[in-house]
Design a protein around this motif. Structure first.
Motif, PDB file in Angstrom:
ATOM      1  N   TYR A  71       0.876  -1.083  -0.054  1.00 24.41           N
ATOM      2  CA  TYR A  71       0.081  -0.020  -0.091  1.00 24.41           C
ATOM      3  C   TYR A  71       1.000   1.263  -0.226  1.00 24.41           C
ATOM      4  CZ  TYR A  71      -4.014  -2.611   1.203  1.00 24.41           C
ATOM      5  OH  TYR A  71      -5.181  -3.510   1.105  1.00 24.41           O
ATOM      6  N   ARG A  72       1.879   1.236   0.924  1.00 26.10           N
ATOM      7  CA  ARG A  72       2.578   2.493   0.944  1.00 26.10           C
ATOM      8  C   ARG A  72       4.045   2.335   0.558  1.00 26.10           C
ATOM      9  NH1 ARG A  72       0.307   6.681   3.676  1.00 26.10           N
ATOM     10  NH2 ARG A  72       2.379   7.661   3.874  1.00 26.10           N
ATOM     11  N   TYR A  80       5.602   3.171  -1.656  1.00 25.11           N
ATOM     12  CA  TYR A  80       6.476   4.193  -2.158  1.00 25.11           C
ATOM     13  C   TYR A  80       7.416   4.933  -1.161  1.00 25.11           C
ATOM     14  CZ  TYR A  80       7.169   9.008  -4.333  1.00 25.11           C
ATOM     15  OH  TYR A  80       7.817   9.959  -5.097  1.00 25.11           O
ATOM     16  N   ASP A  81       6.633   5.044   0.019  1.00 25.44           N
ATOM     17  CA  ASP A  81       7.500   5.590   1.086  1.00 25.44           C
ATOM     18  C   ASP A  81       8.484   4.681   1.337  1.00 25.44           C
ATOM     19  OD1 ASP A  81       5.998   7.664   1.981  1.00 25.44           O
ATOM     20  OD2 ASP A  81       4.963   6.690   3.717  1.00 25.44           O
ATOM     21  N   VAL A  90      16.574   7.107   1.312  1.00 27.59           N
ATOM     22  CA  VAL A  90      17.302   7.966   2.553  1.00 27.59           C
ATOM     23  C   VAL A  90      18.555   7.263   3.042  1.00 27.59           C
ATOM     24  CG1 VAL A  90      16.895   8.244   5.012  1.00 27.59           C
ATOM     25  CG2 VAL A  90      15.239   9.075   3.371  1.00 27.59           C
ATOM     26  N   PHE A 148      20.234   5.102   1.178  1.00 24.79           N
ATOM     27  CA  PHE A 148      21.444   5.270   0.243  1.00 24.79           C
ATOM     28  C   PHE A 148      22.051   6.705   0.267  1.00 24.79           C
ATOM     29  CE2 PHE A 148      22.159   6.464  -4.296  1.00 24.79           C
ATOM     30  CZ  PHE A 148      23.162   5.651  -4.548  1.00 24.79           C
ATOM     31  N   THR A 149      21.293   7.819   0.307  1.00 24.67           N
ATOM     32  CA  THR A 149      21.638   9.280   0.754  1.00 24.67           C
ATOM     33  C   THR A 149      22.547   9.279   1.680  1.00 24.67           C
ATOM     34  OG1 THR A 149      19.510   9.952  -0.110  1.00 24.67           O
ATOM     35  CG2 THR A 149      21.037  11.619   0.569  1.00 24.67           C
ATOM     36  N   ILE A 198      26.065   7.411   0.960  1.00 20.96           N
ATOM     37  CA  ILE A 198      26.980   8.432  -0.058  1.00 20.96           C
ATOM     38  C   ILE A 198      27.357   9.613   0.608  1.00 20.96           C
ATOM     39  CG2 ILE A 198      26.746   9.475  -2.229  1.00 20.96           C
ATOM     40  CD1 ILE A 198      26.799   6.694  -2.708  1.00 20.96           C
ATOM     41  N   ILE A 202       9.926  11.435 -10.713  1.00 14.65           N
ATOM     42  CA  ILE A 202      10.688  10.821  -9.583  1.00 14.65           C
ATOM     43  C   ILE A 202      11.657   9.838  -9.985  1.00 14.65           C
ATOM     44  CG2 ILE A 202      10.572  10.014  -7.140  1.00 14.65           C
ATOM     45  CD1 ILE A 202       9.504  12.929  -7.376  1.00 14.65           C
ATOM     46  N   LEU A 247      15.613   9.241  -9.475  1.00 19.92           N
ATOM     47  CA  LEU A 247      16.180   8.494  -8.390  1.00 19.92           C
ATOM     48  C   LEU A 247      16.917   7.276  -8.690  1.00 19.92           C
ATOM     49  CD1 LEU A 247      15.886   8.013  -5.397  1.00 19.92           C
ATOM     50  CD2 LEU A 247      13.806   7.176  -5.857  1.00 19.92           C
ATOM     51  N   ALA A 257      20.129   8.224  -9.697  1.00 17.29           N
ATOM     52  CA  ALA A 257      21.054   8.444  -8.608  1.00 17.29           C
ATOM     53  C   ALA A 257      21.647   7.162  -8.200  1.00 17.29           C
ATOM     54  CB  ALA A 257      20.472   8.987  -7.490  1.00 17.29           C
ATOM     55  N   PHE A 258      20.986   6.089  -8.289  1.00 18.48           N
ATOM     56  CA  PHE A 258      21.409   4.805  -7.867  1.00 18.48           C
ATOM     57  C   PHE A 258      22.513   4.377  -8.745  1.00 18.48           C
ATOM     58  CE2 PHE A 258      16.720   3.826  -5.847  1.00 18.48           C
ATOM     59  CZ  PHE A 258      17.660   4.220  -4.401  1.00 18.48           C
ATOM     60  N   ILE A 299      -0.575   5.934  -1.754  1.00 15.01           N
ATOM     61  CA  ILE A 299       0.001   7.215  -1.881  1.00 15.01           C
ATOM     62  C   ILE A 299      -0.201   7.913  -3.328  1.00 15.01           C
ATOM     63  CG2 ILE A 299       1.950   8.483  -1.993  1.00 15.01           C
ATOM     64  CD1 ILE A 299       3.320   6.370   0.193  1.00 15.01           C
ATOM     65  N   TYR A 329       0.159  10.876  -6.278  1.00 19.78           N
ATOM     66  CA  TYR A 329       0.817  12.370  -6.679  1.00 19.78           C
ATOM     67  C   TYR A 329      -0.469  13.218  -6.960  1.00 19.78           C
ATOM     68  CZ  TYR A 329       5.286  10.238  -7.472  1.00 19.78           C
ATOM     69  OH  TYR A 329       6.485   9.524  -7.584  1.00 19.78           O
ATOM     70  N   THR A 373      25.831  11.882  -7.552  1.00 21.09           N
ATOM     71  CA  THR A 373      24.880  11.245  -6.730  1.00 21.09           C
ATOM     72  C   THR A 373      24.107  12.073  -6.031  1.00 21.09           C
ATOM     73  OG1 THR A 373      26.460   9.294  -6.765  1.00 21.09           O
ATOM     74  CG2 THR A 373      24.296   8.993  -5.766  1.00 21.09           C
ATOM     75  N   LEU A 421      20.188  13.183  -5.926  1.00 24.91           N
ATOM     76  CA  LEU A 421      19.108  12.949  -4.841  1.00 24.91           C
ATOM     77  C   LEU A 421      18.522  14.077  -4.220  1.00 24.91           C
ATOM     78  CD1 LEU A 421      21.363   9.996  -3.146  1.00 24.91           C
ATOM     79  CD2 LEU A 421      19.017   9.848  -3.986  1.00 24.91           C
ATOM     80  N   GLY A 437      10.056  15.342  -5.262  1.00 23.80           N
ATOM     81  CA  GLY A 437       9.207  14.402  -4.335  1.00 23.80           C
ATOM     82  C   GLY A 437       8.428  15.194  -3.292  1.00 23.80           C
ATOM     83  N   ILE A 442       5.510  16.918  -5.718  1.00 19.97           N
ATOM     84  CA  ILE A 442       4.747  16.474  -6.338  1.00 19.97           C
ATOM     85  C   ILE A 442       3.689  15.443  -5.460  1.00 19.97           C
ATOM     86  CG2 ILE A 442       5.847  14.189  -6.814  1.00 19.97           C
ATOM     87  CD1 ILE A 442       5.378  14.349  -9.558  1.00 19.97           C
ATOM     88  N   ASN A 452       4.653  11.215   2.997  1.00 19.12           N
ATOM     89  CA  ASN A 452       5.628  11.280   2.057  1.00 19.12           C
ATOM     90  C   ASN A 452       6.468  12.523   1.883  1.00 19.12           C
ATOM     91  OD1 ASN A 452       5.882  10.847  -1.247  1.00 19.12           O
ATOM     92  ND2 ASN A 452       6.162   8.999   0.232  1.00 19.12           N
ATOM     93  N   VAL A 489       9.180  12.086   4.022  1.00 19.04           N
ATOM     94  CA  VAL A 489      10.481  11.395   3.630  1.00 19.04           C
ATOM     95  C   VAL A 489      11.340  12.052   2.578  1.00 19.04           C
ATOM     96  CG1 VAL A 489      10.897   9.069   2.443  1.00 19.04           C
ATOM     97  CG2 VAL A 489       9.071   9.146   4.101  1.00 19.04           C
ATOM     98  N   PHE A 490      10.656  12.685   1.825  1.00 18.58           N
ATOM     99  CA  PHE A 490      11.425  13.217   0.683  1.00 18.58           C
ATOM    100  C   PHE A 490      12.041  14.731   1.175  1.00 18.58           C
ATOM    101  CE2 PHE A 490       9.548  10.522  -1.903  1.00 18.58           C
ATOM    102  CZ  PHE A 490      10.191  10.390  -3.093  1.00 18.58           C
ATOM    103  N   ILE A 541      15.298  13.262   2.263  1.00 19.74           N
ATOM    104  CA  ILE A 541      16.241  13.017   1.217  1.00 19.74           C
ATOM    105  C   ILE A 541      16.922  14.279   0.873  1.00 19.74           C
ATOM    106  CG2 ILE A 541      16.385  12.302  -1.100  1.00 19.74           C
ATOM    107  CD1 ILE A 541      14.217  10.314  -0.667  1.00 19.74           C
ATOM    108  N   VAL A 574      15.097   7.291   9.112  1.00 20.72           N
ATOM    109  CA  VAL A 574      15.399   8.506   8.893  1.00 20.72           C
ATOM    110  C   VAL A 574      16.313   8.948   9.807  1.00 20.72           C
ATOM    111  CG1 VAL A 574      14.521  10.669   8.823  1.00 20.72           C
ATOM    112  CG2 VAL A 574      13.558   9.008   7.436  1.00 20.72           C
TER     113      VAL A 574
END
Lengths: 100, 499, 143
Positions: free
Chosen positions: A66-67, A69-70, A77, A79-80, A83, B10, B14, B17-18, B72, B74, B115, B119, B126, B129, B135, B138-139, B142, C96
């Motif tokens: 369901y979520r 995408y989160d 996050v 990965f960021t 790096i 997005i 993303l 970046a990977f 979720i 957009y 990279t 990001l 993110g 949108i 969400n 979270v972005f 990031i 996070v």
């Protein structure tokens, strides 16, 4: 100077805390099964998730379906952060250039 | 295919970046063309989304096919489509610029740099949108985390400035999360559209009021609104030039977008008009921001630091436009989001080029710089005109609407502040222009011919730096006459109908 | 009154935890202590979220017990299982918070390599000595 500064942060902290406690006044009682949080969106996850995703664990079903995408954002996050650490600390360990 | 365009905005950066570390590990000289290639996809997708919105109105995109309050979505409307175009355009120009500056600032670490660069852009896109509150968090993280990494790699004081930024930025993000938690407890939903229908019944609930307070405080920290701006000048001054070119124009604007979303979409405008005195608070904070930003900018001799204080004042402009709560003011605020992003991009590009050529950033270093870097300084003059609000450049038009907004709201102090701030900007920029153009030439004494000097230095500014500078200066000049069209096609639909 | 306290006391505990964390972030002068305060702050938010998913009256973890059966779907009572959504959100928030801590520690390493101390006052003194480049203190209202 220093005491004054500590006083200011103390005041900010107390204002924040007082505001948060003021907000709890209207909150549903702890553990209330009929609170909005437990009755608006989440019941459908409990009744439907297993049928739709074939997973007995509802948390995994919501997390990865369901979520999802989160969860993609969550892995981004991590990965960021990795790096970022690599980017910041690499020169200190090794000055020569690995890439050719 | 065109139905999936929003996802591409997005997914492309993303995934790009990977893959960047792998490409960079294979051959680090490929990472710059790779980033440019990746960024063309969201650029194209953002522009076509904007045209789609103009043609058919706002649309949504359900991720994974789950219906909104459970999954979720957009949500692309006029405002977010405009922001997508702004972010991708500025990101692309900053990416072109990153080649020469980035390759010297991060020698041997280009892959990681690019990279994080991608990001960072992904994070901004993110936030803009998505139609889901969590969400956004979270972005937001990031974009913040990649920003921390990029800024900490800067000059002398950068790690310390970054650590302060991490602490304050985390307080901001956590306050935002607390706001989400309180609203979730009050309504049980995380979807912005769903919350917008549920909340009006709960406007006087203490939970919702506290949630709103924490939302706005968290966003104000990210935006650098006056008393919470203290992390900003340090972080952006010490950041590497190729990084501040990307982050400084966009981070504050994305946070301003979030503030507009919270005030006018998540909560209906009548919440801010009748329930909480948020407009008054924001308005006076904006006045303070403009005054403090202007005065502190006057006190700086380092131009990059001066620009960061101008940013504090510019945030004040946008917030002032929001706070007057009428159509002209909000139109001005949204227009100023675009204009200010372009002006700051151009300013930081110019500063980057000047530093790249080894000139200092102090004002006295600008002596006769117009002969050494004529094109760069021409762009600088255009930005300066725009910042002071002189008509053909775009800054005039947004300031016009902002001043109109304050007049309609009968807030004469706000009007006076805006006018005074234009004067301060004029002083700020003309003292530099005077140094650059009117100071007695020093190369005559050195026995150099003028034309010779021009030719030599013109060749030396790399193409990847001068092209974005000229493009951004051209954008500033074009946006001005176009602003009527922008308001007509996009912004007037983004302003809530109640005004 | 007792009932009111019993219904709210866990929220108040999280608020107190939050205040401890926030004070450490703003008032402490040691950078590692600030970082620890940040962790306390984030953890208290995680606790607050998770506690919204609690249901009293015999609810258990949201893992279905008879999922294999064909008619299992009819047996599911919403009140039998905890609210899964806060758990999902907080899994993300934990990640996070860890990521932020990691990056903050990396910058702390950079700071230590440069100044050989993690006391903010000492760092400021060193910088004031080394050059006239001054940094505003965190949350310094005179700035």
């Amino acid at each position: 100077m220093r005491n004054w500064f500590k006083l200011i942060s103390m005041a900010a902290v107390i204002i924040t805390g007082a505001l948060l406690i003021y907000g709890t006044h209207d909150m549903p009682a702890w553990g209330d099964p009929d609170s909005p949080a437990n009755s608006h969106v989440s019941p459908r996850y409990i009744t439907e998730a297993t049928k739709k995703t074939a997973t007995p664990n509802i948390v995994s079903a919501v997390l990865a379906d369901y979520r999802s995408y989160d969860t993609l954002g969550e892995s981004a996050v991590i990965f960021t952060a990795s790096i970022s650490c690599f980017f910041l600390l690499r020169r200190i360990r090794n000055k020569e250039d690995h890439n050719d | 295919m065109s139905d999936q365009l929003p996802a591409l905005i997005i997914v492309a950066p993303l995934l790009g970046a990977f893959l960047t570390p792998i490409i960079g590990w294979w051959n680090r000289h490929l990472s710059h063309p790779w980033v440019l290639m990746v960024l063309t996809i969201p650029l194209y997708a953002a522009y076509s989304s904007l045209f789609k919105v103009i043609k058919n109105g706002p649309f949504g995109y359900n991720l994974g096919g789950w219906a909104p309050p459970w999954g979720i979505e957009y949500r692309i409307d006029y405002l977010s489509a405009m922001m997508l175009v702004l972010i991708t355009t500025i990101g692309f120009l900053a990416a072109i610029n990153a080649k020469s500056a980035g390759n010297t600032e991060f020698k041997g670490k280009e892959a990681q740099f690019y990279t994080l660069f991608l990001l960072q852009i992904t994070g901004f896109l993110g936030i803009v949108i998505t139609g889901d509150l969590f969400n956004v968090f979270v972005f937001l993280e990031i974009s913040s985390l990649s920003g921390y990494g990029l800024i900490a790699h800067g000059e002398e004081g950068a790690p310390m400035a970054t650590f302060n930024y991490i602490i304050i930025g985390t307080i901001g993000a956590s306050f935002y999360l607390l706001g989400v938690g309180y609203l979730y407890m009050a309504t049980g939903s995380l979807n912005i559209a769903d919350l917008a229908t549920l909340l009006p019944a709960l406007y006087h609930s203490k939970m919702v009021l506290v949630g709103f307070a924490f939302f706005t405080t968290g966003v104000a920290i990210k935006m650098g609104l006056f008393p919470l701006h203290i992390w900003m000048p340090d972080a952006y001054t010490t950041a590497p030039n190729s990084v501040s070119t990307l982050i400084a124009p966009l981070m504050t604007k994305v946070a301003a977008y979030l503030l507009i979303r919270i005030l006018f979409t998540l909560f209906k405008p009548d919440f801010a008009l009748s329930v909480v005195p948020i407009a008054t608070i924001l308005g006076w904070l904006a006045v303070a921001a403009i005054v403090v930003g202007g005065v502190k900018a006057l006190a700086q001799t380092d131009i990059k630091r001066m620009v960061t204080y101008i940013m504090v004042a510019e945030v004040g402009y946008i917030v002032m436009g929001i706070s007057v709560m009428n159509r002209a003011g909000l139109t001005g605020a949204i227009l100023h989001i675009i204009n200010d992003a372009c002006m700051l991009l151009c300013l930081f590009l110019v500063i980057g080029a000047i530093s790249f050529k080894g000139h200092g950033r102090e004002i006295y270093h600008f002596q006769n710089l117009n002969k050494k870097m004529p094109l760069t300084m021409a762009a600088f003059v255009i930005v300066a005109l725009s910042m002071c609000g002189i008509p053909p450049a775009c800054g005039f038009f947004s300031k016009w609407y902002l001043i109109m907004g304050t007049i309609v709201a009968k807030q004469w102090v706000f009007t006076a502040t805006l006018l005074a701030s234009s004067l301060i900007n004029a002083v700020l920029f003309f003292r530099i222009i005077e140094k650059a153009y009117l100071a007695p030439p020093e190369d005559v004494a050195a026995g150099l011919d003028h034309t010779e000097a021009v030719i030599i230095t013109r060749d030396k500014v790399p193409l990847t730096m001068i092209v974005p500078i000229l493009i951004s200066a051209a954008i500033i000049l074009i946006l001005g006459p176009l602003s009527g069209k922008i308001i007509e096609t996009v912004i007037q639909h983004a302003v809530p109908a109640i005004f | 009154m007792t009932e009111y306290i019993l219904a709210k006391y866990n929220y108040w505990i999280y608020v107190v935890l939050m205040m401890i964390g926030l004070y450490a972030m703003m008032g402490k002068r040691n950078l590692v202590k600030k970082l620890i305060g940040m962790n306390i702050f984030q953890t208290s938010i995680i606790l607050l979220f998770v506690s919204t998913g609690v249901k009293k009256g015999g609810a258990t973890v949201p893992i279905l017990m008879h999922a294999g059966h064909e008619h299992g779907a009819q047996l599911i009572q919403v009140s039998d299982y905890l609210n899964p959504l806060p758990h999902v959100l907080m899994l993300t928030a934990i990640v996070v918070s860890i990521a932020t801590t990691g990056v903050a520690l990396a910058t702390l390493i950079l700071i230590y390599k440069r100044y050989h101390t993690l006391e903010e006052d000492e760092i400021l003194a060193i910088r004031r000595e080394s050059r006239a480049y001054k940094t505003p203190r965190i949350l310094n209202p005179t700035d």
